[in-house]
Write a protein that holds these residues in place. Structure first.
Motif: not given
Length: 625
Positions: A266-273, A309-312, A317-318, A348-350
């Motif tokens: 995935a790209s644009d991986v971001r972790l938010t709290v 943890v969000e990503a593109r 898919a979401d 995760v991919q599955a």
């Protein structure tokens, strides 16, 4: 210009008559230190200082200006100022004339500055006027009938403070008459402490002192003072730093998140709290990090927090990955390090369109019962839409996995089409009217249902293409089995919807009509409520990222904690707001009596994290596991 060559300090601190009720004096050495620091810069070297006791005669310097500073108590006896000085353990009482003749040496009178810093100082002037020998400059701290004010807290007199202030700003040459005049104005203008009129008597030519800068002793004292103040400042700063660090350490925990190869898929991986406050429905962003490697480390509040943890993803898919943690403040080092691991990147991919729920301790039900979910699992982020589901249910029908009468949509659409073809639209109106009647009856016997339903499948409104498709329990199970999955249990659904902190709704403890399709009973003349698209509230996600959980259409679940065979969670848009909670399990006892909009989201067990059981959270007071 002249130089100051000697300071003689005369403490008038003997025992005064008790009936006078005189106030205590500041320490004489403190006042001397103040006077010395004020005049030290006007001496070519170290300023010689002598303390003159009672009956002693000050030694006059061979050259330069001699400063005699008399400080202490004075009182009037038949109009004459009287003082008391110490000689060892004895007190010597002297009148003004005797004191002045002892202090002022005839051979040095024209080089003498006498400062009388005592009460009734102005009354000494009459004695000086008749004396054979008078100083070149005499300074009176107050008028004949006034008190000279002492400041015990500052360990100084008011006059000594005023002289020090004016001498510091005098420049290279200090005209003592101008300095005294300025002090007189300063004290007269003081609106806080009044009643002290400084005055002076000048005999002979003007008296101007040259500034030489601080003496070696003065420089040493200033250096010591600077070093002392610096050390005090550093000590105070260190103390504040230690206090702040202790406060920070107590109220935070160190988070270490293993991304488990997620950046490789995935790209644009971001972790938010975010810091959560369910009581006010508040979720406040605390930190947002873009990882530069395979791990993320940061300090987080020891509070109710959600780590996402969000990503593109390439397939668009979401997927929802995260942790809901209840952390307690404290100093126990064992509870300060949190090691969290995401599912493996291949897993995760599955699981497109699904949210991962890790093992966790959480709060269940209305009674806030502590539970432990020891098995991580995946659950659909949202139910399917009508347009997504219809091809699948038709494929299940063709493959013999389901019969037409087992499916709500396969039954509903042909019946509605048949009604339209024969022009029997009045049947639909009759169905709505009967639904309203039975809805009223049901509302009288059930605290939950608030709006009418349809009596006959096919007579109601067609759900929109992006609305959740109503399903029977049989077809919901068949749909999940087709995907190699199963229905979630009621406990799995509840944990995924409310998180670990026991909130009543996915967003907090207060119902908010803007966050879910739970309109309640419509106002008179208003249309009945209906299903809405599954993404009608895109910003309203549960702590683990689920959409469309309470209200709208309910979700079929397997009953793990109760006795009813057919149950669902999340209520529907027909329910009262207070009943459409994240924890209420609802039974279906007669599916043909009232058609209910119940859909499904599927679940499947997850592969545990490589380190063993996934991370969870404990209620407050227990700290992290």
């Amino acid at each position: 210009m002249e130089d100051l060559t000697q300071l003689s300090f005369v403490p008038l601190d003997g025992e005064a008559p008790a009936d006078l009720g005189l106030e205590a004096l500041p320490n004489a050495h403190g006042v001397l230190s103040r006077v010395r620091s004020a005049f030290d810069a006007f001496c070519a070297g170290d300023l010689p200082v002598e303390m003159v006791s009672a009956t002693a005669v000050p030694g006059a310097p061979a050259r330069g200006i001699h400063l005699i500073y008399a400080y202490g108590h004075a009182w009037l006896v038949q109009g004459e100022p009287t003082t008391a000085s110490r000689s060892g353990n004895e007190t010597v009482v002297e009148g003004a004339g005797k004191l002045l003749s002892r202090l002022v040496r005839p051979e040095a009178a024209d080089r003498t500055v006498l400062v009388l810093d005592c009460c009734h100082a102005g009354a000494f002037d009459s004695c000086l006027g008749s004396a054979a020998v008078t100083p070149r400059l005499t300074v009176y701290a107050c008028g004949p009938d006034e008190k000279a004010i002492a400041l015990i807290g500052d360990n100084a007199s008011r006059l000594s403070i005023g002289l020090a202030k004016r001498l510091r700003g005098a420049g290279a040459v200090a005209d003592l008459v101008e300095v005294v005049s300025a002090v007189c104005r300063d004290l007269a203008a003081d609106g806080v402490i009044a009643g002290q009129a400084v005055d002076y008597r000048m005999n002979g030519r003007p008296l101007r002192l040259s500034r030489h800068g601080p003496s070696s002793r003065g420089r040493r004292e200033r250096t010591v003072a600077l070093v002392r103040n610096a050390l005090l400042g550093v000590g105070a700063l260190l103390a504040l730093t230690v206090i702040w660090l202790a406060w920070f350490y107590r109220g935070h925990a160190l988070l270490d998140v293993d991304l488990a190869g997620l950046p490789s898929i995935a790209s644009d991986v971001r972790l938010t709290v975010t810091e959560e406050d369910p009581g006010s429905n508040a979720s406040t962003l605390y930190a947002e990090v873009k990882p530069s490697g395979g791990r993320v480390r940061l300090w987080v509040p020891a509070a109710d927090i959600i780590v996402k943890v969000e990503a593109r993803y390439v397939d668009g898919a979401d997927r929802r990955l995260g942790f809901h943690l209840l952390l307690s403040p404290g100093f126990d080092p064992l509870g300060k390090a949190l090691h969290l691991t995401l599912p493996d990147a291949r897993e995760v991919q599955a699981h497109p369109g699904m949210a991962h729920v890790p093992a966790a301790r959480w709060v269940h039900g209305l009674d806030q019962e502590l539970r432990a979910n020891r098995r991580p699992y995946w659950i659909d982020v949202r139910p399917p839409t009508v347009e997504e589901y219809l091809p699948k249910v038709r494929a299940m029908l063709k493959a013999g996995r389901i019969k037409r009468e087992n499916s709500f949509m396969l039954t509903f659409l042909p019946r509605r089409s048949a009604i339209d073809q024969v022009g029997a639209g009045q049947v639909r109106e009759l169905g709505r009217d009967l639904g309203a009647i039975f809805g009223k009856i049901d509302a009288g016997t059930s605290p939950r249902v608030s709006a009418p339903g349809d009596i006959v499948v096919g007579t109601g409104e067609v759900p929109c293409a992006t609305c959740p498709p109503p399903m029977t329990q049989f077809e919901a199970r068949a749909y999940c089995a087709l995907r190699g999955m199963r229905l979630p249990t009621d406990l799995e659904w509840e944990l995924a919807t409310r998180g670990v902190d026991g909130r009543a709704y996915p967003w907090g403890n207060r119902f908010d009509e803007k966050r879910a399709n739970v309109p309640g009973l419509p106002a008179k003349g208003q249309p009945s409520p209906a299903l809405k698209p599954v993404d009608a509230y895109p910003g309203e996600r549960s702590p683990f990222g689920l959409l469309d959980t309470v209200g709208n259409a309910g979700d079929w679940v397997e009953n793990e904690s109760g006795s009813y065979e057919s149950v669902y969670m999340g209520a529907t848009y027909r329910f009262n707001p207070e009943d459409a909670t994240a924890f209420r399990m609802l039974p279906v006892t007669d599916a043909d009596y009232l058609v209910r909009e119940i859909t499904t989201r599927c679940a499947v067990d997850a592969v545990p994290a490589a380190a063993g059981e996934g991370p969870g959270a404990r209620p407050r007071g227990e700290g992290p596991r």
